[in-house]
Design a protein around this motif. Structure first.
Motif, short mmCIF file in Angstrom:
data_model
loop_
_atom_site.label_atom_id
_atom_site.label_comp_id
_atom_site.label_asym_id
_atom_site.label_seq_id
_atom_site.Cartn_x
_atom_site.Cartn_y
_atom_site.Cartn_z
N SER A 153 17.62 2.16 36.85
CA SER A 153 17.18 2.72 35.57
C SER A 153 15.69 2.92 35.55
CB SER A 153 17.55 1.78 34.41
OG SER A 153 18.94 1.58 34.36
N VAL A 154 15.25 3.94 34.85
CA VAL A 154 13.82 4.13 34.62
C VAL A 154 13.58 4.22 33.11
CG1 VAL A 154 14.02 6.65 35.03
CG2 VAL A 154 11.78 5.54 35.13
N PHE A 155 12.59 3.45 32.67
CA PHE A 155 12.21 3.41 31.26
C PHE A 155 10.78 3.95 31.12
CE2 PHE A 155 15.42 0.31 29.67
CZ PHE A 155 15.88 -0.22 30.87
N ASP A 156 10.51 4.58 29.99
CA ASP A 156 9.11 4.79 29.61
C ASP A 156 8.59 3.40 29.22
OD1 ASP A 156 6.74 5.14 28.16
OD2 ASP A 156 7.36 7.10 27.42
N ALA A 157 7.56 2.92 29.93
CA ALA A 157 7.15 1.52 29.74
C ALA A 157 6.72 1.22 28.31
CB ALA A 157 6.02 1.19 30.71
N ARG A 158 6.30 2.25 27.59
CA ARG A 158 5.86 2.00 26.20
C ARG A 158 7.02 2.08 25.22
NH1 ARG A 158 0.52 5.87 26.58
NH2 ARG A 158 -0.88 4.31 27.45
N ARG A 159 8.18 2.48 25.70
CA ARG A 159 9.32 2.67 24.80
C ARG A 159 10.57 2.04 25.40
NH1 ARG A 159 8.18 6.93 21.16
NH2 ARG A 159 10.39 7.38 20.96
N VAL A 160 10.43 0.78 25.77
CA VAL A 160 11.55 0.08 26.42
C VAL A 160 12.77 0.02 25.51
CG1 VAL A 160 12.29 -2.23 27.15
CG2 VAL A 160 10.17 -1.26 28.04
N ALA A 161 12.54 -0.15 24.21
CA ALA A 161 13.67 -0.28 23.27
C ALA A 161 14.51 0.99 23.21
CB ALA A 161 13.14 -0.63 21.88
N ASP A 162 13.97 2.12 23.63
CA ASP A 162 14.74 3.37 23.62
C ASP A 162 15.79 3.40 24.72
OD1 ASP A 162 13.13 4.11 21.56
OD2 ASP A 162 12.06 5.70 22.64
N GLY A 163 15.68 2.47 25.67
CA GLY A 163 16.62 2.45 26.78
C GLY A 163 16.17 3.37 27.89
N PRO A 164 16.95 3.42 28.98
CA PRO A 164 16.56 4.22 30.14
C PRO A 164 16.45 5.71 29.79
CG PRO A 164 18.38 2.74 30.66
CD PRO A 164 18.21 2.69 29.18
#
Ligand SMILES: [Fe+2]
Length: 501
Positions: free
Chosen positions: A469-480
């Motif tokens: 999985s890749v996340f936007d590091a500033r928006r982890v709660a949004d999910g991958p």
């Protein structure tokens, strides 16, 4: 320093006692049988089941979501991948032979490959069809003697890229060089003649110029010395400094500020005489202090230290200096018992239950050596990560957590803790997932803290899949924002690194 001086500092006379050969193991098949029975009931034990082949060739995997075009490279993972041979099963998680994986992320898609690391030990045992050498947590009946620590080296803990080369790292012996493309073994790395098999830990730290600090603990071979390694960005050894700290105990990782290396010596100590496997000889001594070594990078030979409460930190996050204070953070537990309870129990098929789960904790040490300890988040966490381009207050700490009960009792959630505001973002993979270490990758060309991605894997054990999985590091709660899916599970790995292309 000369070879004889290093060996003397390490207590070379203790080498022969490092992995005692005298006692015969009794009933190792009990562990094997117990695991096999439990495995039939619990799908999550796939995380501790031996891989079924030595080489998994490069395989294209499905991708969903919008994979960032600028995120190209190799994501390597390392961890114990083989736990049993001929009905004999290791009794400690850390004993398993290293399995190296590579997820290749390119313009035309994503592939996965894996290979058992061809250490001397692995090759010998593969040929023999049985275990031949004692491990750090298991005695093997009629074990063969080892010439030095690399005779038992499983290269199973972490992976380090350096100047185009790649090394699989263990704790008690040499870094093990592997081909970055094929993952084939190139052999134990000797940084300078005479330093064969000298401990090189699995948690090196990089300066911005690409040079490396690492430590090595002689406790693996019964000594009380900590070695400080200094290697330049081209992979050339600059210095090795032995510190006679008198700590015959377990040290897993360290952290650093711009000026200092920080090594915590927890009271997880070897008994006075090594008997049986190394891990069995470790005792948690809660009545003793943890000692934090503060090592000047310009003069590593003369560290000072401060006492902290008894506690264990397997993995550190960031550290920095502020107004004369040294601040460091890590996943701190009030007990080091885990190493000889849950990490052995899981080999028999028992959940990794931790009576004293680690929490993200910050230590502030003032110039007089006084410490202030703050629990940043009470979530049970491990595997801290941060944007390593920056070393001052105010960034995020990324972790894995287990915020609620689950079947496996293992980490299943990605967390980002904003160290300035204290706010926390979480993404939980789900009821039937176990997460592995996630790493921060800066967005190419960016110079803003936390501008990048968090990349990591999780096992979906119900469906027999592994997800990258890749996340936007500033928006982890949004999910991958995107995911790649390998249609099989593999033993859980410990550590990972990303090498951009
Ligand atoms: Fe580690």
């Amino acid at each position: 320093m000369q070879r004889r001086d290093v060996l003397k500092a390490l207590g070379a006379a203790g080498l022969a006692q490092a992995f005692p050969l005298s006692a015969l193991a009794t009933g190792p098949d009990d562990t094997f049988q117990a695991f096999r029975r439990a495995r039939q009931r619990h799908a999550w034990l796939a995380g501790w089941e031996s891989v079924d082949r030595t080489v998994l060739p490069r395989t294209a995997v499905d991708v969903t979501g919008d994979w960032p075009a600028a995120l190209r490279g190799s994501f390597y993972r390392n961890g114990p991948g083989l736990f049993d041979r001929s009905g004999q099963r290791y009794q400690h998680w850390f004993d398993g032979d290293g399995l190296l994986q590579a997820w290749r992320i390119g313009e035309s898609g994503i592939t996965h490959q894996a290979r058992m690391i061809g250490t001397t030990k692995f090759v010998d045992e593969e040929q023999a069809g049985r275990f031949l050498y004692n491990a750090a947590g298991t005695e093997i009946p009629d074990a063969r003697p080892v010439r030095n620590a690399d005779g038992s080296n499983t290269a199973n803990t972490a992976v380090m890229p350096l100047d185009g080369d790649l090394y699989a790292l263990w704790e008690g012996g040499s870094a093990w060089e592997v081909d970055p493309d094929t993952l084939e073994s190139r052999g134990a790395k000797t940084w300078r003649e005479g330093l064969e098999a000298v401990p090189f830990s699995a948690h090196p730290l990089f300066e911005a110029d690409g040079s490396v600090w690492n430590f090595g603990s002689a406790a693996y071979i019964g000594g009380g010395t900590v070695l400080i390694w200094r290697i330049d960005a081209r992979g050339r050894l600059q210095s090795i400094t032995p510190l006679d700290v008198g700590h015959r105990g377990y040290v897993h990782s360290f952290t650093m500020t711009d000026r200092h290396l920080l090594v915590m010596l927890a009271p997880l100590m070897l008994e006075s005489e090594l008997r049986g496997p190394y891990f069995d000889s470790l005792r948690w001594r809660p009545d003793q202090a943890s000692k934090l070594l503060i090592i000047d990078k310009n003069d590593p030979s003369r560290p000072r230290h401060v006492d902290l409460p008894a506690g264990m930190v397997f993995h550190w996050a960031d550290a920095y200096e502020q107004g004369g204070d040294i601040v460091l953070a890590g996943a701190w537990s009030s007990s080091g018992d885990l190493i000889n309870s849950a990490f052995k129990g899981v080999m028999r098929g028992e959940p990794i239950h931790d009576d004293a789960p680690s929490a993200l904790t910050e230590f502030r040490i003032d110039s007089a050596g006084r410490s202030r300890i703050t629990t940043v988040s009470s979530l049970p966490v491990e595997f801290p990560e941060f944007d390593r381009r920056f070393s001052a207050a105010g960034g995020r700490t990324y972790l894995l957590a287990q915020p609620q009960a689950n079947d496996s009792d293992y980490l299943d959630t990605v967390v980002a803790v904003d160290r300035t505001t204290g706010s926390t973002q979480q993404y939980r993979y789900g009821d039937h997932h176990m997460a592995e270490e996630h790493r921060f990758v800066p967005r190419p060309g960016s110079s803003t803290r936390d501008d990048g991605w968090l990349i990591g894997t999780a096992m979906d054990y119900r469906n027999g899949r592994t997800l990258l999985s890749v996340f936007d590091a500033r928006r982890v709660a949004d999910g991958p924002i995107a995911q790649a899916r390998l249609n099989r599970t593999l033993p859980l790995s410990f550590h990972a690194c990303f090498v951009a292309t």
